[in-house]
Scaffold this active site. Structure first.
Site, short mmCIF file in Angstrom:
data_model
loop_
_atom_site.label_atom_id
_atom_site.label_comp_id
_atom_site.label_asym_id
_atom_site.label_seq_id
_atom_site.Cartn_x
_atom_site.Cartn_y
_atom_site.Cartn_z
N HIS A 163 0.86 -1.18 0.00
CA HIS A 163 0.00 0.00 0.00
C HIS A 163 0.90 1.23 0.00
CE1 HIS A 163 -3.83 2.14 0.76
NE2 HIS A 163 -3.00 3.04 1.27
N CYS A 164 0.71 2.08 -0.99
CA CYS A 164 1.59 3.24 -1.16
C CYS A 164 0.86 4.52 -0.77
CB CYS A 164 2.06 3.33 -2.62
SG CYS A 164 3.19 4.71 -2.93
N VAL A 165 1.40 5.24 0.23
CA VAL A 165 0.76 6.47 0.67
C VAL A 165 0.89 7.58 -0.38
CG1 VAL A 165 1.07 5.96 3.11
CG2 VAL A 165 2.86 7.19 1.88
#
Length: 314
Positions: A163-165
């Site tokens: 999951h990439c912010v």
């Protein structure tokens, strides 16, 4: 006197990560802000005015500006493709149709399938006789091969990488190529900005008069440092993901299979690359797939993946 045992505080970092959802639009605005500052420093403050200087300086400025805008367009196209493309969800009522464990191209019988589900729901994975069938107790559904549950998104994601912010989204089967292109064009763009502003950066430390307002000079200095830092950090991240693509694995899988010397999805570098970017070379450098690739390559849809024939039965 009653003595209580040591207090163990269980801190679930994944519950903390759910707060990342709140950063949503803020992270997108941050990315756009960095792009805006870089645009001002390169185009407005330095190389735009240099177009009217004449001679070699005008030609250099024109070359920098053309390359800057081309890379910027590809960067933003790739970035928003990652942001707005669903990484892949498990279809409703999905269930495996092939017993991969025994290597037969025959559907599971209703009785066998029901027994598998019952055992998986009860947590008896070893008793199912088919460890390739996986069940998510959080989503209360079966998980396709290479699928993982994301605690930030609160759902299972097909071929989840992480999951990439920065993109406010999961990176999975359907947007992994777009994410890699975003890294690639970010590295090229930040490198171009760093190199083009390097002479102006050096001028700060020389005893010469530099044209421009204090605000313009400060923005140029800040943009150089910021883009240099991003270029170096993105390069390391890009190298890591290139190595993952070469082995046909994800960040999660690379961690999970540390003790597994043989990886059944590793088909060789060329085929591994095509599992992410497709076989049509015309689409390799843009965040799109050809209709032909989508039709004949199930891996691009995130549910079925070819494996090494010699490892299928293991």
């Amino acid at each position: 006197m009653h003595r209580s045992g040591p207090v163990v505080m269980a801190w679930n970092v994944f519950k903390f990560c759910t707060a990342l959802r709140a950063f949503g639009s803020l992270m997108i605005l941050l990315v756009l802000g960095i792009v805006g500052v870089s645009y001002y420093a390169v185009v407005v403050a330095n190389y735009g005015p240099a177009l009217g200087a004449g001679g070699i300086d005008s030609l250099l400025a024109l070359a920098v500006l053309i390359l800057f805008h081309v890379l910027l367009g590809l960067l933003l196209w790739s970035y928003f493709s990652v942001v707005f493309t669903d990484p892949g969800s498990v279809p409703p009522n999905w269930k495996p149709t092939i017993d991969e464990e025994i290597g037969e191209n025959a559907p599971l019988t209703n009785l066998d399938f029901s027994n598998h589900i019952l055992n998986l729901q009860q947590g008896h994975l070893a008793e199912t006789g088919n460890p390739t069938i996986r069940y998510c107790r959080k989503c209360n559904q079966l998980k396709p091969p290479r699928c993982h549950h994301c605690s930030v998104c609160g759902r299972c994601v097909l071929k989840m990488d992480h999951h990439c912010v920065w993109v406010v989204n999961c990176v999975g089967a359907l947007n992994y190529k777009f994410f890699l292109l975003f890294l690639f064009y970010t590295f090229l763009e930040t490198t171009l900005v760093t190199l083009s502003l390097f002479p102006h950066f050096i001028a700060f430390f020389k005893d010469v008069e530099i044209p421009g307002t204090p605000g313009t000079l400060a923005t140029t200095f800040l943009t150089f440092v910021l883009n240099l830092a991003f270029a170096l950090s993105v390069l390391g991240f890009l190298i890591m993901h290139v190595s993952l693509v070469a082995k046909n694995t994800t960040t999660i899988e690379a961690y999970e299979k540390k003790t597994t010397p043989r990886w059944k999805y590793d088909l060789g570098r060329k085929k591994n690359f095509e599992q992410v970017f497709g076989a049509d070379k015309r689409y390799w450098f843009i965040p799109l797939y050809s209709e032909e690739d989508l039709r004949r390559m199930p891996a691009l849809q995130g549910l079925e993946y070819p494996t090494k024939p010699d490892l299928d039965a293991q």
